[in-house]
Design a protein around this motif. Structure first.
Motif, short mmCIF file in Angstrom:
data_model
loop_
_atom_site.label_atom_id
_atom_site.label_comp_id
_atom_site.label_asym_id
_atom_site.label_seq_id
_atom_site.Cartn_x
_atom_site.Cartn_y
_atom_site.Cartn_z
N ALA A 1 0.87 -1.31 0.00
CA ALA A 1 0.02 -0.04 -0.08
C ALA A 1 0.61 1.27 -0.19
O ALA A 1 0.61 2.20 -0.97
CB ALA A 1 -0.87 -0.09 1.16
N CYS A 2 1.70 1.31 0.77
CA CYS A 2 2.68 2.65 0.87
C CYS A 2 3.97 2.33 0.35
O CYS A 2 4.63 3.10 -0.16
CB CYS A 2 2.73 3.05 2.44
SG CYS A 2 3.80 1.97 3.52
N GLY A 3 4.58 1.01 0.48
CA GLY A 3 5.78 0.87 0.11
C GLY A 3 6.91 1.20 0.97
O GLY A 3 8.15 0.81 0.61
N ALA B 1 5.27 1.93 6.54
CA ALA B 1 4.47 2.96 7.48
C ALA B 1 2.78 2.63 7.62
O ALA B 1 2.63 2.99 8.30
CB ALA B 1 4.47 4.17 6.76
N CYS B 2 2.43 1.54 6.63
CA CYS B 2 0.86 1.12 6.90
C CYS B 2 0.70 -0.11 7.49
O CYS B 2 -0.29 -0.45 8.04
CB CYS B 2 0.32 1.51 5.55
SG CYS B 2 0.85 0.09 4.30
N LEU B 3 1.79 -0.96 7.49
CA LEU B 3 1.81 -2.34 7.80
C LEU B 3 0.72 -3.09 7.07
O LEU B 3 0.04 -4.21 7.68
CB LEU B 3 1.38 -2.26 9.22
CG LEU B 3 2.52 -1.69 10.45
CD1 LEU B 3 2.01 -1.71 11.72
CD2 LEU B 3 3.86 -2.69 10.00
N GLY B 4 0.27 -2.62 5.97
CA GLY B 4 -0.85 -3.53 5.12
C GLY B 4 -0.40 -4.36 4.23
O GLY B 4 -0.86 -4.74 3.57
N CYS B 5 0.92 -4.74 4.21
CA CYS B 5 1.45 -5.76 3.36
C CYS B 5 2.12 -6.93 3.85
O CYS B 5 2.85 -7.51 3.09
CB CYS B 5 2.75 -4.85 2.61
SG CYS B 5 4.07 -4.39 3.87
N VAL B 6 1.58 -7.31 5.14
CA VAL B 6 2.29 -8.54 5.56
C VAL B 6 2.11 -9.89 4.92
O VAL B 6 0.94 -9.80 4.28
CB VAL B 6 1.87 -8.67 7.20
CG1 VAL B 6 2.73 -7.66 7.88
CG2 VAL B 6 0.67 -8.79 7.24
N THR C 1 6.02 -6.94 3.26
CA THR C 1 6.46 -7.40 1.75
C THR C 1 7.30 -6.21 1.36
O THR C 1 8.18 -6.42 0.55
CB THR C 1 5.03 -7.56 1.02
OG1 THR C 1 4.41 -8.45 1.36
CG2 THR C 1 5.52 -7.73 -0.44
N CYS C 2 7.05 -5.06 1.88
CA CYS C 2 7.61 -3.94 1.24
C CYS C 2 9.20 -3.89 1.61
O CYS C 2 10.05 -3.34 0.86
CB CYS C 2 6.99 -2.65 1.36
SG CYS C 2 6.82 -2.16 3.18
N THR C 3 9.45 -4.32 2.70
CA THR C 3 10.79 -4.37 3.39
C THR C 3 11.67 -5.48 3.08
O THR C 3 12.72 -5.74 2.86
CB THR C 3 10.86 -3.76 4.82
OG1 THR C 3 9.99 -4.61 5.57
CG2 THR C 3 10.67 -2.46 4.87
FE1 FES Z 1 2.71 -0.18 3.83
FE2 FES Z 1 4.77 -2.33 3.64
S1 FES Z 1 3.36 -1.31 2.02
S2 FES Z 1 4.06 -1.22 5.38
#
Ligand code: FES
Length: 266
Positions: free
Chosen positions: A219-221, A224-229, A248-250
């Protein structure tokens, strides 16, 4: 490593299929970018603080430029604001972010490079850079708006699937693989989770090494949003973290397919 936000100049932008935009930007992220990585793009609208992660479609290191191809996800969204920008505007970006596809694993192998939906664009730079014995590009679309097809044809054998059957094989990318009797020793894929789940299962059943990019989950990449686990499998290298969620993003977006658990709902 924390990367700084940079104002990238837009070189050009065009709509290449209904709601799908291609934008070239001048950015220092081009210096180190690799296939499979992404950039996070910010709007100039202060009410939309979180950036949008957008995969890198092409890298031109000589010109210091990156191409991103993205879908507008609705009205009054960040991606709609991006689509209204043009040459001469600047756009705040951070990147390159995430890991890239492990290109070196494909040497002397027959490879599938698979993209579905808005997972199609990152397959282009992958196809340009990867060195392998046989390059089979399988790309899935909704309909005959087969964006980037011409560029793919300059970089390998191309097989197309469309949901409505208006071009190539009717169905999905797995249907195109079966219909054309294709075989591979290694797979690289990017697309929606159900497609990646099918590819991971196919790779497991056939003993094929497989790398998948889960960028659609982001979502944010930028953490910051924790929406990507996504949940790791018991194969995860750090045994203490096996079976637990990672971002996923990190940690990605590219994972060895066996490292993650894509069971329904996971
Ligand atoms: Fe937002 Fe990973 S996409 S924390």
């Amino acid at each position: 490593m924390t990367k700084e936000k940079e104002n990238a100049a837009i070189i050009s932008q065009e709509e290449i299929a209904h709601g799908i935009y291609s934008m070239w930007i001048r950015t220092k992220a081009a210096e180190t970018a690799e296939p499979g990585q992404f950039i996070s793009m910010y709007t100039n609208d202060g009410s939309k603080l979180l950036p949008r992660p957008i995969s890198i479609c092409e890298i031109d290191k000589e010109k210091g430029a990156l191409r991103v191809v993205y879908r507008v996800t609705g009205e009054n969204t960040g991606t709609e604001l991006f689509s209204q920008m043009g040459e001469g505007d600047t756009i705040p970006v951070i990147g390159p972010l995430g890991n890239g596809f492990p290109l070196e694993k494909a040497l002397e192998k027959r490879a599938f490079l698979i993209g579905g939906g808005i997972g199609v664009p990152p397959i282009l730079e992958l196809a340009k850079q990867i060195g392998c014995e046989k390059k089979q590009i399988i790309v899935g679309y909704r309909n005959d708006e087969t964006f980037l097809k011409t560029e793919f044809e300059q970089n390998g054998e191309v097989y197309i699937s469309t949901e409505d059957g208006s071009a190539g094989t009717k169905g999905n990318v797995m249907d195109a693989i079966r219909e054309n009797g294709l075989e591979a020793d290694i797979i690289y894929a990017c697309g929606p989770t159900p497609m990646l789940r099918a590819i991971k299962n196919y790779a497991e059943e056939n003993g094929i090494e497989c790398y998948i990019s889960l960028e659609e989950r982001m979502a944010c990449g930028v953490g910051a949003c924790l929406g990507c686990v996504t949940r790791t499998s018991m194969h995860w290298a750090d045994a203490e973290k096996a079976g637990l969620p990672v971002q996923t993003c990190t940690s990605g977006p590219v994972f060895w397919a066996e490292d993650i658990d894509l069971k329904a709902g996971a």
